[in-house]
Design an enzyme around this catalytic site. Structure first.
Site, PDB file in Angstrom:
ATOM      1  N   HIS A   1      46.970  45.186  33.645  1.00 36.42           N
ATOM      2  CA  HIS A   1      45.997  44.264  33.071  1.00 36.42           C
ATOM      3  C   HIS A   1      45.278  44.921  31.897  1.00 36.42           C
ATOM      4  O   HIS A   1      45.378  46.129  31.679  1.00 36.42           O
ATOM      5  CB  HIS A   1      44.968  43.834  34.119  1.00 36.42           C
ATOM      6  CG  HIS A   1      45.476  42.788  35.060  1.00 36.42           C
ATOM      7  ND1 HIS A   1      46.192  43.101  36.197  1.00 36.42           N
ATOM      8  CD2 HIS A   1      45.397  41.428  35.027  1.00 36.42           C
ATOM      9  CE1 HIS A   1      46.515  41.985  36.824  1.00 36.42           C
ATOM     10  NE2 HIS A   1      46.050  40.961  36.143  1.00 36.42           N
ATOM     11  N   HIS A   2      44.522  44.106  31.177  1.00 32.89           N
ATOM     12  CA  HIS A   2      43.732  44.583  30.048  1.00 32.89           C
ATOM     13  C   HIS A   2      42.652  45.552  30.524  1.00 32.89           C
ATOM     14  O   HIS A   2      42.252  45.560  31.700  1.00 32.89           O
ATOM     15  CB  HIS A   2      43.094  43.399  29.319  1.00 32.89           C
ATOM     16  CG  HIS A   2      42.344  42.470  30.236  1.00 32.89           C
ATOM     17  ND1 HIS A   2      41.034  42.672  30.603  1.00 32.89           N
ATOM     18  CD2 HIS A   2      42.737  41.344  30.876  1.00 32.89           C
ATOM     19  CE1 HIS A   2      40.647  41.715  31.423  1.00 32.89           C
ATOM     20  NE2 HIS A   2      41.661  40.883  31.609  1.00 32.89           N
TER      21      HIS A   2
ATOM     22  N   THR B   1      37.343  37.696  41.107  1.00 33.64           N
ATOM     23  CA  THR B   1      37.846  38.590  42.149  1.00 33.64           C
ATOM     24  C   THR B   1      36.845  39.712  42.396  1.00 33.64           C
ATOM     25  O   THR B   1      35.904  39.907  41.638  1.00 33.64           O
ATOM     26  CB  THR B   1      39.221  39.168  41.771  1.00 33.64           C
ATOM     27  OG1 THR B   1      39.110  39.867  40.518  1.00 33.64           O
ATOM     28  CG2 THR B   1      40.255  38.067  41.626  1.00 33.64           C
TER      29      THR B   1
ATOM     30  N   LYS C   1      39.359  44.566  32.558  1.00 33.68           N
ATOM     31  CA  LYS C   1      39.377  44.103  33.952  1.00 33.68           C
ATOM     32  C   LYS C   1      38.670  45.119  34.831  1.00 33.68           C
ATOM     33  O   LYS C   1      39.021  46.308  34.837  1.00 33.68           O
ATOM     34  CB  LYS C   1      40.813  43.875  34.425  1.00 33.68           C
ATOM     35  CG  LYS C   1      40.871  43.273  35.826  1.00 33.68           C
ATOM     36  CD  LYS C   1      42.235  42.731  36.157  1.00 33.68           C
ATOM     37  CE  LYS C   1      42.269  42.113  37.547  1.00 33.68           C
ATOM     38  NZ  LYS C   1      41.347  40.971  37.686  1.00 33.68           N
TER      39      LYS C   1
ATOM     40  N   GLY D   1      37.598  31.705  40.423  1.00 30.99           N
ATOM     41  CA  GLY D   1      38.679  32.643  40.162  1.00 30.99           C
ATOM     42  C   GLY D   1      38.185  34.061  40.006  1.00 30.99           C
ATOM     43  O   GLY D   1      38.944  34.945  39.598  1.00 30.99           O
TER      44      GLY D   1
ATOM     45  N   ALA E   1      40.952  31.106  44.332  1.00 30.48           N
ATOM     46  CA  ALA E   1      42.295  31.640  44.138  1.00 30.48           C
ATOM     47  C   ALA E   1      42.182  32.965  43.405  1.00 30.48           C
ATOM     48  O   ALA E   1      41.378  33.107  42.479  1.00 30.48           O
ATOM     49  CB  ALA E   1      43.169  30.677  43.340  1.00 30.48           C
TER      50      ALA E   1
ATOM     51  N   GLY F   1      43.185  41.081  42.069  1.00 32.06           N
ATOM     52  CA  GLY F   1      43.212  40.160  43.203  1.00 32.06           C
ATOM     53  C   GLY F   1      44.599  39.592  43.431  1.00 32.06           C
ATOM     54  O   GLY F   1      45.007  39.365  44.579  1.00 32.06           O
TER      55      GLY F   1
END
Length: 232
Positions: free
Chosen positions: A130-131, A72, A134, A70, A95, A140
């Site tokens: 997002h936080h 990205t 990140k 996961g 993903a 992504g």
């Protein structure tokens, strides 16, 4: 099931809790400087950093350990990972987002893009939040959403900057303690259509990764969350 966690930050710790609640054992908790033997695990879950992702994935595939990723920001090497998986007759799922809800949201986004195609009075734009920890922007997930719109419409590109008429503008924001919000807006002079997914915590992402890890045991090939969920 014995699980290797490749990357042991906040997400890794959440995956650990969810996996143990589902009866699994974490046998590897790997940070960047951690030495480990990947064959101790039945399956690996990679939530590391872009610079480490391909090496983590290739190590799993070369040692016949199914791997779920996961991470990205590493997709320049995605085709290499796919080719290696096929050459090794391995098992691999990448993903951009493992949340079960987000993967349903992906399908809703595709349907809406098809419905809106041919309606030139609407302009599409996207916002993702997002936080602050990140590392990549846009997310992504946002890129996946934009690419799915492009595949199902006359748009040709996405951008973080001032868009051309054929560009999808993505407004990427970083705000403390926001797990992830994605909103797609189609706007005309007379009305607005919006779809939105809001994550309340990391548990949804972690659960999806563990479900994918459970699903891939005994399988060979390159898969997606659509395969895991039997959708799309």
């Amino acid at each position: 099931m014995k699980i290797a966690l490749l990357g042991y930050g906040k997400m890794g710790k959440t995956i650990e809790r969810i996996a143990e609640e589902r009866g699994h054992t974490i046998v590897i908790k790997a940070k960047l400087d951690t030495a480990y033997t990947i064959t101790d695990a039945d399956v690996a879950i990679d939530f590391s950093i872009p610079e480490a992702a391909y090496n983590n994935i290739s190590n799993c595939l070369l040692n016949n350990v199914p791997v779920i990723s996961g991470t990205t920001g590493w997709l320049k090497d995605y085709d290499k990972a796919v080719n290696l998986c096929k050459a090794q007759n391995g098992a691999f799922i990448y993903a951009s987002n493992f949340s079960l809800g987000v993967n349903i949201f992906f399908e809703v986004n595709k349907v809406l893009a098809k419905l809106m195609n041919g309606q030139p009075q609407y302009n599409v734009a996207m916002e993702e939040i997002h936080h602050t920890q990140k590392l990549d922007a846009p997310s992504g997930t946002a890129i996946t959403l934009a690419e799915d719109i492009i595949k199902n419409s006359n748009y040709t590109n996405w951008t973080l900057d001032n868009p051309n008429p054929k560009d999808i503008k993505i407004d990427a924001k970083r705000i403390e303690n926001v797990p992830g919000t994605h909103e797609i807006t189609y706007q005309s002079n007379v009305d607005t259509i919006q779809i939105k997914h809001t994550a309340h915590n990391r548990d949804g992402f972690a659960l999806g990764a563990v479900v994918a890890a459970e699903w891939i045991i005994g399988k060979k090939g390159v898969f997606s969350m659509n395969d895991v969920l039997n959708i799309g």
